[in-house]
Design an enzyme around this catalytic site. Structure first.
Site, mmCIF file in Angstrom:
data_model
loop_
_atom_site.group_PDB
_atom_site.id
_atom_site.type_symbol
_atom_site.label_atom_id
_atom_site.label_comp_id
_atom_site.label_asym_id
_atom_site.label_seq_id
_atom_site.Cartn_x
_atom_site.Cartn_y
_atom_site.Cartn_z
ATOM 1 N N LYS A 15 0.707 -1.299 -0.051
ATOM 2 C CA LYS A 15 -0.153 0.173 -0.024
ATOM 3 C C LYS A 15 0.845 1.313 -0.051
ATOM 4 O O LYS A 15 0.695 2.113 -0.803
ATOM 5 C CB LYS A 15 -0.944 -0.065 1.256
ATOM 6 C CG LYS A 15 -1.780 -1.023 1.165
ATOM 7 C CD LYS A 15 -2.903 -0.935 2.155
ATOM 8 C CE LYS A 15 -2.468 -1.081 3.464
ATOM 9 N NZ LYS A 15 -2.151 -2.358 4.109
ATOM 10 N N ARG A 90 -10.207 0.382 9.027
ATOM 11 C CA ARG A 90 -9.616 -0.916 9.394
ATOM 12 C C ARG A 90 -10.670 -1.650 10.246
ATOM 13 O O ARG A 90 -10.347 -2.857 10.598
ATOM 14 C CB ARG A 90 -8.391 -0.580 10.217
ATOM 15 C CG ARG A 90 -7.170 -1.028 9.698
ATOM 16 C CD ARG A 90 -5.993 -1.031 10.761
ATOM 17 N NE ARG A 90 -4.977 -1.729 10.156
ATOM 18 C CZ ARG A 90 -3.810 -1.202 9.526
ATOM 19 N NH1 ARG A 90 -3.877 0.188 9.192
ATOM 20 N NH2 ARG A 90 -2.809 -1.717 9.273
ATOM 21 N N ARG A 129 10.893 -5.908 4.405
ATOM 22 C CA ARG A 129 10.679 -4.351 5.026
ATOM 23 C C ARG A 129 11.428 -4.226 6.075
ATOM 24 O O ARG A 129 12.020 -3.223 6.416
ATOM 25 C CB ARG A 129 9.182 -3.883 4.961
ATOM 26 C CG ARG A 129 9.109 -2.534 5.276
ATOM 27 C CD ARG A 129 7.586 -2.507 5.147
ATOM 28 N NE ARG A 129 6.693 -2.959 6.203
ATOM 29 C CZ ARG A 129 5.317 -2.854 6.188
ATOM 30 N NH1 ARG A 129 4.834 -2.231 5.277
ATOM 31 N NH2 ARG A 129 4.464 -3.567 7.014
ATOM 32 N N ARG A 135 10.964 -1.023 11.158
ATOM 33 C CA ARG A 135 9.687 -0.840 12.258
ATOM 34 C C ARG A 135 9.774 -1.827 13.048
ATOM 35 O O ARG A 135 9.916 -3.032 12.994
ATOM 36 C CB ARG A 135 8.499 -0.842 11.048
ATOM 37 C CG ARG A 135 8.162 0.437 10.513
ATOM 38 C CD ARG A 135 7.101 0.470 9.606
ATOM 39 N NE ARG A 135 5.962 -0.368 10.085
ATOM 40 C CZ ARG A 135 4.735 -0.696 9.526
ATOM 41 N NH1 ARG A 135 4.547 -0.051 8.244
ATOM 42 N NH2 ARG A 135 3.602 -1.166 9.917
ATOM 43 N N ARG A 147 -0.845 -9.374 13.976
ATOM 44 C CA ARG A 147 -1.628 -8.512 12.813
ATOM 45 C C ARG A 147 -2.284 -9.037 11.944
ATOM 46 O O ARG A 147 -3.135 -8.588 11.232
ATOM 47 C CB ARG A 147 -0.200 -7.648 12.033
ATOM 48 C CG ARG A 147 0.328 -6.496 12.988
ATOM 49 C CD ARG A 147 1.681 -6.057 12.797
ATOM 50 N NE ARG A 147 1.704 -5.271 11.434
ATOM 51 C CZ ARG A 147 2.619 -4.951 11.006
ATOM 52 N NH1 ARG A 147 3.892 -5.781 11.390
ATOM 53 N NH2 ARG A 147 2.711 -4.646 9.710
HETATM 54 P P1 ADP Z 1 0.631 -2.112 7.725
HETATM 55 O O1 ADP Z 1 0.552 -1.288 6.479
HETATM 56 O O2 ADP Z 1 1.742 -2.956 7.763
HETATM 57 O O3 ADP Z 1 -0.478 -2.778 7.957
HETATM 58 P P2 ADP Z 1 0.222 0.426 9.017
HETATM 59 O O4 ADP Z 1 1.472 1.423 8.994
HETATM 60 O O5 ADP Z 1 -0.741 0.794 8.130
HETATM 61 O O6 ADP Z 1 0.845 -1.006 8.742
HETATM 62 O O7 ADP Z 1 -0.159 0.283 10.596
HETATM 63 C C1 ADP Z 1 0.714 0.133 11.567
HETATM 64 C C2 ADP Z 1 -0.199 -0.338 12.863
HETATM 65 O O8 ADP Z 1 -0.984 1.043 13.057
HETATM 66 C C3 ADP Z 1 -1.405 -1.400 12.943
HETATM 67 O O9 ADP Z 1 -1.060 -2.660 13.012
HETATM 68 C C4 ADP Z 1 -2.348 -0.823 13.852
HETATM 69 O O10 ADP Z 1 -1.888 -1.106 15.294
HETATM 70 C C5 ADP Z 1 -2.107 0.871 13.764
HETATM 71 N N1 ADP Z 1 -3.309 1.481 12.979
HETATM 72 C C6 ADP Z 1 -2.863 1.978 11.927
HETATM 73 N N2 ADP Z 1 -3.974 2.353 11.217
HETATM 74 C C7 ADP Z 1 -5.113 2.078 12.109
HETATM 75 C C8 ADP Z 1 -6.673 2.378 12.208
HETATM 76 N N3 ADP Z 1 -6.944 2.546 10.934
HETATM 77 N N4 ADP Z 1 -7.073 1.864 13.302
HETATM 78 C C9 ADP Z 1 -6.658 1.032 14.232
HETATM 79 N N5 ADP Z 1 -5.223 0.961 14.362
HETATM 80 C C10 ADP Z 1 -4.663 1.614 13.248
#
Ligand code: ADP
Length: 191
Positions: A15, A90, A129, A135, A147
């Site tokens: 993404k 999400r 990554r 990260r 996750r």
């Molecule tokens: P990835 O694309 O690898 O899933 P992100 O950078 O989008 O990682 O998100 C990292 C973490 O941040 C998620 O695992 C979650 O804990 C938190 N997070 C991100 N966006 C949301 C959301 N919309 N609602 C709740 N938690 C979120």
């Protein structure tokens, strides 16, 4: 009318990579809730502290926190043709909150661009990554497993939510970065 594209897909689907190309080509503002939360963590804010524990556990942060972040971006960002939401919504609750925020201004979600890859590829991509970006939530197998489970349990129901609304579009994320980008642009050109 402003455009509101949602970039959807499991962790590691690519993404972030595609978002950069999409916002440039279509003059959109990229809103990544993950990136916004990581900024709060590096700033050492109270919110960041609370978020870090949840993120490191592979759980989601509370809906109100990310909804507030999104609302404040919508309010303050000007001079774009629309927004690219990456990592939001999400949960079904977040999707409903987004619908309400947009409806209050007579607007709606334009389209969901969903990048799909199998679970086996999620792990591969995240491990790769981890060696590049460092990260914390990419480093531990247990966090990654959680996750993936969080994605299937809480986020995947959005596929049905947006399919019913006639807004769901799936892209095969297993090809090269260029292949995936071309498929996404072909889709976005329709809006
Ligand atoms: P990835 O694309 O690898 O899933 P992100 O950078 O989008 O990682 O998100 C990292 C973490 O941040 C998620 O695992 C979650 O804990 C938190 N997070 C991100 N966006 C949301 C959301 N919309 N609602 C709740 N938690 C979120």
């Amino acid at each position: 009318m402003m455009k509101y594209f949602i970039l959807f897909g499991p962790p590691g689907a690519g993404k972030g990579t595609q978002a950069t190309a999409m916002v440039e080509a279509y003059n959109l503002r990229h809103i990544s809730t993950g990136a916004l939360l990581r900024q709060e963590i590096s700033a050492g804010s109270e919110l960041g502290l609370k978020a870090k524990a949840l993120i490191d556990a592979g759980a989601l942060v509370p809906d109100e926190i990310v909804e507030g972040m999104i609302e404040s971006e919508f309010r303050t960002v000007k001079g774009v043709d629309g927004f690219l939401l990456d990592g939001f919504p999400r949960t079904i609750e977040q999707a409903k909150a987004l619908d309400r925020m947009l409806a209050a201004n007579g607007e709606e979600v334009t389209s969901v661009v969903s990048i799909m890859i199998p679970d086996s590829m999620i792990r591969e991509r995240i491990h790769h990554r981890a060696t590049i970006e460092g990260r914390a939530d990419d480093a531990k197998d247990e966090t990654i497993s959680n996750r993936i489970a969080t994605y299937h349990n809480q986020t995947e129901p959005l596929v049905e939510y947006y399919s019913k609304a006639g807004k769901y579009n799936e892209i095969d994320g297993t090809g090269t970065i260029d292949d995936v980008r071309k498929a996404i642009f072909d889709l976005m050109d329709r809006f």
